[in-house]
Design a protein around this motif. Structure first.
Motif, PDB file in Angstrom:
ATOM      1  N   MET A 286      10.187  66.038  46.571  1.00  0.00           N
ATOM      2  CA  MET A 286      11.026  66.747  45.885  1.00  0.00           C
ATOM      3  C   MET A 286      10.530  68.181  45.381  1.00  0.00           C
ATOM      4  O   MET A 286       9.382  68.361  44.993  1.00  0.00           O
ATOM      5  CB  MET A 286      11.152  65.704  44.424  1.00  0.00           C
ATOM      6  CG  MET A 286      12.287  66.419  43.347  1.00  0.00           C
ATOM      7  SD  MET A 286      12.291  65.458  42.033  1.00  0.00           S
ATOM      8  CE  MET A 286      12.938  63.864  42.490  1.00  0.00           C
TER       9      MET A 286
ATOM     10  N   THR B 256      15.759  70.704  44.768  1.00  0.00           N
ATOM     11  CA  THR B 256      16.439  69.380  44.679  1.00  0.00           C
ATOM     12  C   THR B 256      16.587  68.809  43.359  1.00  0.00           C
ATOM     13  O   THR B 256      17.648  68.175  43.169  1.00  0.00           O
ATOM     14  CB  THR B 256      15.672  68.553  45.539  1.00  0.00           C
ATOM     15  OG1 THR B 256      14.271  68.190  45.206  1.00  0.00           O
ATOM     16  CG2 THR B 256      15.787  68.709  47.066  1.00  0.00           C
TER      17      THR B 256
ATOM     18  N   LYS C 186      16.175  75.623  48.396  1.00  0.00           N
ATOM     19  CA  LYS C 186      16.312  74.204  48.638  1.00  0.00           C
ATOM     20  C   LYS C 186      15.660  73.557  47.593  1.00  0.00           C
ATOM     21  O   LYS C 186      15.246  72.351  47.814  1.00  0.00           O
ATOM     22  CB  LYS C 186      15.940  73.975  49.972  1.00  0.00           C
ATOM     23  CG  LYS C 186      16.766  74.884  51.010  1.00  0.00           C
ATOM     24  CD  LYS C 186      16.479  74.214  52.540  1.00  0.00           C
ATOM     25  CE  LYS C 186      17.056  75.022  53.370  1.00  0.00           C
ATOM     26  NZ  LYS C 186      18.505  75.537  53.333  1.00  0.00           N
TER      27      LYS C 186
END
Length: 247
Positions: free
Chosen positions: A1, A29, A27
């Motif tokens: 993560m 999360t 990106k």
């Protein structure tokens, strides 16, 4: 993560937009907002709406001292400039937003990580981590290996070694820092909405829970627009001008 840690947003729409866009590009999360969502800046409603939307999607959010001041009357513990912004902000936000703030926690623990706004020993007291002594006290106050902390508007990283010695250093942006499991860590990303280290670019950090790599970022944004909006709102001009210089 991959977690983005964004703190001390201070109602700065332009800075928050830039940080969120940067995090999305990388990106991220999950997001953690470590408090002081409002105060100083001219866009408290937009910032709160944005954070509320992220929380609905699974983000973490904490209460900061400027947020709490909206719930506590006139904010007598603050300086006159900050107190004026608290009064102005209270008149701008909705009942739903005030209720959201009232329900925010002082601390969030997740696995071996602690998120706080001010410190781990008394997060509701708003004491600052001004140096090694306070950082050591905070790290000793929790069993978490890594503490992410806001409140201080300058990016800093502290750690305690196996011998018990606390170290401090100023991280370089974009350089990944492996957080060894043999140490305890206290991470201060710096302020997204009002940096104070002489660099006007917004601050935030990311942490990869798989690789245990921490990365600090500086994100340029339209500080001039944020400044002019503060002045146009009738708030103290110094709060806008300081955004241009990061002080």
């Amino acid at each position: 993560m991959l977690i983005a840690i964004i703190t001390d947003l201070h109602a700065n729409r332009e800075a928050l937009q830039a940080c969120l866009a940067h995090a999305e590009k990388h990106k991220v999360t999950r997001y953690a907002f470590l408090g002081d969502l409002v105060g100083y800046g001219a866009d408290p409603r937009w910032v709160l709406d944005t954070v509320m939307d992220y929380v609905r999607q699974g983000a973490w959010a904490l209460i900061g001292n400027h947020d709490a001041a909206l719930l506590q009357g006139d904010g007598q513990s603050m300086n006159p400039v900050a107190r004026k912004v608290v009064d102005w902000t209270r008149a701008q936000i909705t009942a739903e937003q005030l209720d959201f703030i009232a329900k925010l926690p002082y601390r969030i623990e997740w696995e071996d990580i602690l998120f706080v706004h001010a410190n781990a020993w008394a997060p509701e007291k708003w004491d600052y981590i001004d140096g090694v002594m306070e950082a050591t006290r905070s790290m000793h106050a929790t069993k978490a290996s890594i503490t992410f902390c806001g409140h201080v508007h300058m990016p800093t990283l502290f750690h305690i070694s196996l011998t018990g010695k606390t170290g401090e250093f100023t991280p370089m942006p974009e350089e990944g820092i492996p957080l060894s499991r043999q140490r305890r860590w206290l991470v201060i990303p710096g302020s997204a909405g009002q940096p104070r280290d002489g660099n006007p670019a917004a601050c935030y950090a990311s942490f990869d829970t798989d690789s245990q790599v921490l990365t600090y970022y500086r994100v340029p944004y339209d500080a001039e627009t944020a400044c002019q909006k503060i002045i146009a709102a009738g708030l103290p001009a110094v709060l806008g001008h300081r955004l241009l210089h990061g002080n």
